[in-house]
Scaffold this motif. Sequence first.
Motif, PDB file in Angstrom:
ATOM      1  N   HIS A 186      14.178  30.063  -1.277  1.00 44.01           N
ATOM      2  CA  HIS A 186      14.842  30.186  -2.574  1.00 44.01           C
ATOM      3  C   HIS A 186      13.794  30.157  -3.693  1.00 44.01           C
ATOM      4  O   HIS A 186      12.932  29.278  -3.718  1.00 44.01           O
ATOM      5  N   ILE A 187      13.883  31.100  -4.590  1.00 48.28           N
ATOM      6  CA  ILE A 187      13.003  31.133  -5.760  1.00 48.28           C
ATOM      7  C   ILE A 187      13.874  30.964  -7.008  1.00 48.28           C
ATOM      8  O   ILE A 187      14.688  31.830  -7.335  1.00 48.28           O
ATOM      9  N   PHE A 188      13.722  29.830  -7.666  1.00 50.93           N
ATOM     10  CA  PHE A 188      14.467  29.556  -8.888  1.00 50.93           C
ATOM     11  C   PHE A 188      13.558  29.892 -10.082  1.00 50.93           C
ATOM     12  O   PHE A 188      12.393  29.470 -10.106  1.00 50.93           O
ATOM     13  N   TYR A 189      14.084  30.614 -11.057  1.00 50.33           N
ATOM     14  CA  TYR A 189      13.231  31.027 -12.167  1.00 50.33           C
ATOM     15  C   TYR A 189      14.010  30.993 -13.476  1.00 50.33           C
ATOM     16  O   TYR A 189      15.225  31.223 -13.509  1.00 50.33           O
ATOM     17  N   VAL A 190      13.299  30.688 -14.550  1.00 46.63           N
ATOM     18  CA  VAL A 190      13.915  30.771 -15.877  1.00 46.63           C
ATOM     19  C   VAL A 190      13.893  32.237 -16.316  1.00 46.63           C
ATOM     20  O   VAL A 190      13.093  33.036 -15.817  1.00 46.63           O
ATOM     21  N   LYS A 191      14.756  32.600 -17.257  1.00 42.43           N
ATOM     22  CA  LYS A 191      14.976  34.002 -17.615  1.00 42.43           C
ATOM     23  C   LYS A 191      13.687  34.723 -18.001  1.00 42.43           C
ATOM     24  O   LYS A 191      13.426  35.850 -17.563  1.00 42.43           O
ATOM     25  N   LYS A 192      12.838  34.074 -18.808  1.00 41.02           N
ATOM     26  CA  LYS A 192      11.621  34.725 -19.293  1.00 41.02           C
ATOM     27  C   LYS A 192      10.627  35.001 -18.169  1.00 41.02           C
ATOM     28  O   LYS A 192       9.751  35.858 -18.305  1.00 41.02           O
ATOM     29  N   ALA A 193      10.745  34.285 -17.086  1.00 41.34           N
ATOM     30  CA  ALA A 193       9.796  34.455 -15.984  1.00 41.34           C
ATOM     31  C   ALA A 193       9.946  35.804 -15.296  1.00 41.34           C
ATOM     32  O   ALA A 193       8.999  36.297 -14.663  1.00 41.34           O
ATOM     33  N   ALA A 194      11.120  36.413 -15.413  1.00 37.17           N
ATOM     34  CA  ALA A 194      11.389  37.664 -14.689  1.00 37.17           C
ATOM     35  C   ALA A 194      10.445  38.793 -15.075  1.00 37.17           C
ATOM     36  O   ALA A 194      10.222  39.724 -14.285  1.00 37.17           O
ATOM     37  N   ASP A 195       9.871  38.730 -16.281  1.00 37.12           N
ATOM     38  CA  ASP A 195       8.968  39.792 -16.745  1.00 37.12           C
ATOM     39  C   ASP A 195       7.494  39.453 -16.540  1.00 37.12           C
ATOM     40  O   ASP A 195       6.625  40.184 -17.019  1.00 37.12           O
ATOM     41  N   SER A 196       7.226  38.369 -15.840  1.00 38.76           N
ATOM     42  CA  SER A 196       5.841  37.918 -15.696  1.00 38.76           C
ATOM     43  C   SER A 196       5.190  38.449 -14.428  1.00 38.76           C
ATOM     44  O   SER A 196       5.857  38.816 -13.459  1.00 38.76           O
ATOM     45  N   ALA A 197       3.845  38.466 -14.458  1.00 39.86           N
ATOM     46  CA  ALA A 197       3.088  38.902 -13.281  1.00 39.86           C
ATOM     47  C   ALA A 197       3.254  37.910 -12.134  1.00 39.86           C
ATOM     48  O   ALA A 197       3.260  38.296 -10.956  1.00 39.86           O
ATOM     49  N   VAL A 198       3.396  36.625 -12.485  1.00 40.00           N
ATOM     50  CA  VAL A 198       3.565  35.601 -11.452  1.00 40.00           C
ATOM     51  C   VAL A 198       4.849  35.843 -10.660  1.00 40.00           C
ATOM     52  O   VAL A 198       4.866  35.776  -9.426  1.00 40.00           O
ATOM     53  N   PHE A 199       5.928  36.146 -11.378  1.00 41.73           N
ATOM     54  CA  PHE A 199       7.210  36.419 -10.710  1.00 41.73           C
ATOM     55  C   PHE A 199       7.076  37.637  -9.792  1.00 41.73           C
ATOM     56  O   PHE A 199       7.564  37.626  -8.643  1.00 41.73           O
ATOM     57  N   CYS A 200       6.411  38.668 -10.261  1.00 45.56           N
ATOM     58  CA  CYS A 200       6.215  39.881  -9.459  1.00 45.56           C
ATOM     59  C   CYS A 200       5.420  39.579  -8.192  1.00 45.56           C
ATOM     60  O   CYS A 200       5.763  40.032  -7.097  1.00 45.56           O
ATOM     61  N   ASN A 201       4.365  38.801  -8.342  1.00 47.12           N
ATOM     62  CA  ASN A 201       3.532  38.448  -7.184  1.00 47.12           C
ATOM     63  C   ASN A 201       4.310  37.617  -6.167  1.00 47.12           C
ATOM     64  O   ASN A 201       4.188  37.808  -4.951  1.00 47.12           O
ATOM     65  N   VAL A 202       5.084  36.672  -6.676  1.00 46.51           N
ATOM     66  CA  VAL A 202       5.870  35.810  -5.797  1.00 46.51           C
ATOM     67  C   VAL A 202       6.905  36.620  -5.027  1.00 46.51           C
ATOM     68  O   VAL A 202       7.123  36.416  -3.825  1.00 46.51           O
ATOM     69  N   ARG A 203       7.554  37.573  -5.697  1.00 44.34           N
ATOM     70  CA  ARG A 203       8.548  38.411  -5.017  1.00 44.34           C
ATOM     71  C   ARG A 203       7.896  39.254  -3.928  1.00 44.34           C
ATOM     72  O   ARG A 203       8.485  39.490  -2.872  1.00 44.34           O
ATOM     73  N   ASN A 204       6.662  39.727  -4.176  1.00 40.44           N
ATOM     74  CA  ASN A 204       5.949  40.510  -3.160  1.00 40.44           C
ATOM     75  C   ASN A 204       5.520  39.648  -1.976  1.00 40.44           C
ATOM     76  O   ASN A 204       5.525  40.106  -0.828  1.00 40.44           O
ATOM     77  N   LEU A 205       5.159  38.406  -2.274  1.00 43.54           N
ATOM     78  CA  LEU A 205       4.719  37.497  -1.218  1.00 43.54           C
ATOM     79  C   LEU A 205       5.878  37.035  -0.333  1.00 43.54           C
ATOM     80  O   LEU A 205       5.725  36.867   0.877  1.00 43.54           O
ATOM     81  N   PHE A 206       7.046  36.835  -0.965  1.00 38.59           N
ATOM     82  CA  PHE A 206       8.202  36.310  -0.238  1.00 38.59           C
ATOM     83  C   PHE A 206       9.419  37.227  -0.461  1.00 38.59           C
ATOM     84  O   PHE A 206      10.373  36.860  -1.159  1.00 38.59           O
ATOM     85  N   PRO A 207       9.401  38.420   0.107  1.00 39.31           N
ATOM     86  CA  PRO A 207      10.448  39.413  -0.149  1.00 39.31           C
ATOM     87  C   PRO A 207      11.825  39.005   0.372  1.00 39.31           C
ATOM     88  O   PRO A 207      12.839  39.543  -0.083  1.00 39.31           O
ATOM     89  N   TYR A 208      11.887  38.104   1.340  1.00 37.98           N
ATOM     90  CA  TYR A 208      13.171  37.728   1.924  1.00 37.98           C
ATOM     91  C   TYR A 208      13.801  36.516   1.234  1.00 37.98           C
ATOM     92  O   TYR A 208      14.896  36.088   1.618  1.00 37.98           O
ATOM     93  N   ALA A 209      13.125  35.953   0.247  1.00 38.49           N
ATOM     94  CA  ALA A 209      13.655  34.775  -0.446  1.00 38.49           C
ATOM     95  C   ALA A 209      14.738  35.167  -1.453  1.00 38.49           C
ATOM     96  O   ALA A 209      14.674  36.244  -2.062  1.00 38.49           O
ATOM     97  N   ASP A 210      15.721  34.305  -1.622  1.00 40.31           N
ATOM     98  CA  ASP A 210      16.741  34.510  -2.648  1.00 40.31           C
ATOM     99  C   ASP A 210      16.124  34.228  -4.022  1.00 40.31           C
ATOM    100  O   ASP A 210      15.298  33.320  -4.162  1.00 40.31           O
ATOM    101  N   THR A 211      16.511  35.000  -5.030  1.00 40.33           N
ATOM    102  CA  THR A 211      16.066  34.733  -6.402  1.00 40.33           C
ATOM    103  C   THR A 211      17.266  34.284  -7.217  1.00 40.33           C
ATOM    104  O   THR A 211      18.292  34.973  -7.258  1.00 40.33           O
ATOM    105  N   ILE A 212      17.114  33.116  -7.849  1.00 44.97           N
ATOM    106  CA  ILE A 212      18.230  32.504  -8.559  1.00 44.97           C
ATOM    107  C   ILE A 212      17.779  32.119  -9.961  1.00 44.97           C
ATOM    108  O   ILE A 212      16.825  31.324 -10.122  1.00 44.97           O
TER     109      ILE A 212
END
Length: 212
Positions: free
Chosen positions: A97-123
């Motif tokens: 599970h990846i929990f994120y605040v709204k502003k994080a969705a446009d960040s490079a960190v969020f993009c990298n995390v999604r690439n690293l863990f593609p099967y994780a839920d994003t909430i």
Amino acid sequence: MTKIENYFPKFGVNKINEIERLIFEISKIESSSTQELLLSIKGLKYESAKLQLLKRRYPQTFNKNAKPPLSSFYLPKHKINKDLIADTAPSEFAPAHIFYVKKAADSAVFCNVRNLFPYADTIEIESLKSFQKGKGFKPADYNNRLQNLFLTQEKHDFFKQCPCSVDAVRCGYGIMNIGMGCPYECSYCFLQGYQNIGGIVLPYNIDDYLRE
């Protein structure tokens, strides 16, 4: 406890509890099994068995010059709540599970995390504070912390001076905060006692950290 009861069939409940407590503590100190400790006891009389175990448990107290009474040792009943046991087995960090605040969705960190863990839920969450509100922290949360990754915004404490203990000479160290939580189980680490969030927390606004 069955092994101990079978080994000392004439002992009452209280005596069994004391023997069990001593055997448990000695086994932790010496990495010995219950069976090995029971076989090392000579004789089946209560006072003799207890004395042998006390000497092994407290070798500095039971020396040639000191023979404290056997009744002077507090030996509470050995009882382990399985819900309070920490899981220290090595495991791979692969959050479900990846929990994120709204502003994080446009960040490079969020993009990298999604690439690293593609099967994780994003909430999406409002904030870590609001997410944690009203929730306690239990050993089960600590054991499952690698399942949850929080991407939050750090606003205040990227870098600060160590607050040190009250009335102590200051150490002069600085503290860099670039996250909270750890996937490791280092036995010497006192910082694990400060962990009260069931997950690993990382700031998405890493550029602010680099500027500071």
